[in-house]
Scaffold this active site. Structure first.
Site, PDB file in Angstrom:
ATOM      1  N   GLY A  57       0.813  -1.205   0.000  1.00  0.00           N
ATOM      2  CA  GLY A  57       0.000   0.000   0.000  1.00  0.00           C
ATOM      3  C   GLY A  57       0.849   1.257   0.000  1.00  0.00           C
ATOM      4  O   GLY A  57       2.060   1.223  -0.221  1.00  0.00           O
ATOM      5  N   GLU A  72      10.371  -2.340   3.262  1.00  0.00           N
ATOM      6  CA  GLU A  72       9.524  -2.151   2.077  1.00  0.00           C
ATOM      7  C   GLU A  72      10.358  -1.669   0.895  1.00  0.00           C
ATOM      8  O   GLU A  72      10.208  -2.133  -0.238  1.00  0.00           O
ATOM      9  CB  GLU A  72       8.410  -1.147   2.396  1.00  0.00           C
ATOM     10  CG  GLU A  72       7.378  -1.691   3.365  1.00  0.00           C
ATOM     11  CD  GLU A  72       6.386  -0.642   3.848  1.00  0.00           C
ATOM     12  OE1 GLU A  72       5.362  -1.042   4.444  1.00  0.00           O
ATOM     13  OE2 GLU A  72       6.629   0.561   3.655  1.00  0.00           O
TER      14      GLU A  72
END
Length: 223
Positions: free
Chosen positions: A86, A107
């Site tokens: 996301g 990430e």
């Protein structure tokens, strides 16, 4: 549609897209956050068809393992075909702000090695100019004050995220009151500050595909 319904819709679309990419022993990168949790739930349907996953946080790894999905250390995993995660903000160029869940460093590492980075978000995350959401910056604890002083010189207002320790054992500074007109340049500037581990701008390596949930349906954007 509620925000959760939008998140569920984009997660399903991402799952359907990832399913078209599957080959023997495909490794899927899995991000962190509420939208990604819906994607993790969908992955349970094909757990016997994928080679495994790499996760950007301990929490996502736990959720994957609970579904019986193998989770590997990135150093021992094969090539990562696709990374799904996301965002806290995105612009039309698919440059992102990430790190609201404090997993930005892992990430960014998985995004860097993945062949394709698919971002899933609801329409509230789409902005004209990045920066309304405070920019997270992971810092070595002993360098926190030094980094904060340097960030002030860049025009922002850094705030220590109280009680937050990353999975890497570091601290988070959230940088407020920035209008980020040149995300790539700012990402590089912050990375040059001694004591910074990573910052939450994903502009040098932005998303390759944005799946956005809107009240008029799910839309897919390419840079």
């Amino acid at each position: 549609m509620t925000q959760d319904e939008l998140k569920r819709a984009v997660a399903l679309t991402a799952y359907e897209y990832v399913e078209t990419l599957l080959e023997d022993d495909t490794i899927i990168g899995v991000g962190t956050g509420s939208t990604t949790n819906f994607f993790i739930a969908e992955l349970g349907k094909i757990k016997h068809r994928i080679g495994g996953t790499v996760a950007s946080s301990d929490e996502s790894a736990r959720r994957l393992k609970e579904l019986g999905i193998p989770v590997y250390d990135l150093n021992s995993a094969g090539p990562v075909a696709v990374y799904v995660d996301g965002a806290d903000e995105t612009n039309k160029h698919l440059q992102l702000i990430k790190g609201g869940g404090a997993a930005l460093t892992r990430e960014k590492i998985i995004a860097a090695v993945a062949t394709e980075f698919v971002c899933i978000a609801d329409e509230s995350k789409m902005v004209g100019v990045l920066g309304k959401f405070p920019l997270p910056i992971e810092v070595i604890p002993m360098a926190r004050s030094h980094v904060a002083r340097q960030l002030v010189l860049l025009g922002g207002d850094p705030v220590y995220r109280e009680g937050c320790i990353t999975d890497n054992g570091n601290h988070i500074l959230d940088l407020y009151n920035l209008e980020i007109l040149d995300p790539r340049s700012l990402e590089q500037q912050i990375n040059q500050i001694t004591g910074v581990v990573c910052n939450g701008l994903f502009a040098i390596r932005g998303a390759d595909r944005l799946i956005l949930g809107t009240n008029s349906g799910v839309k897919t954007y390419l840079p």
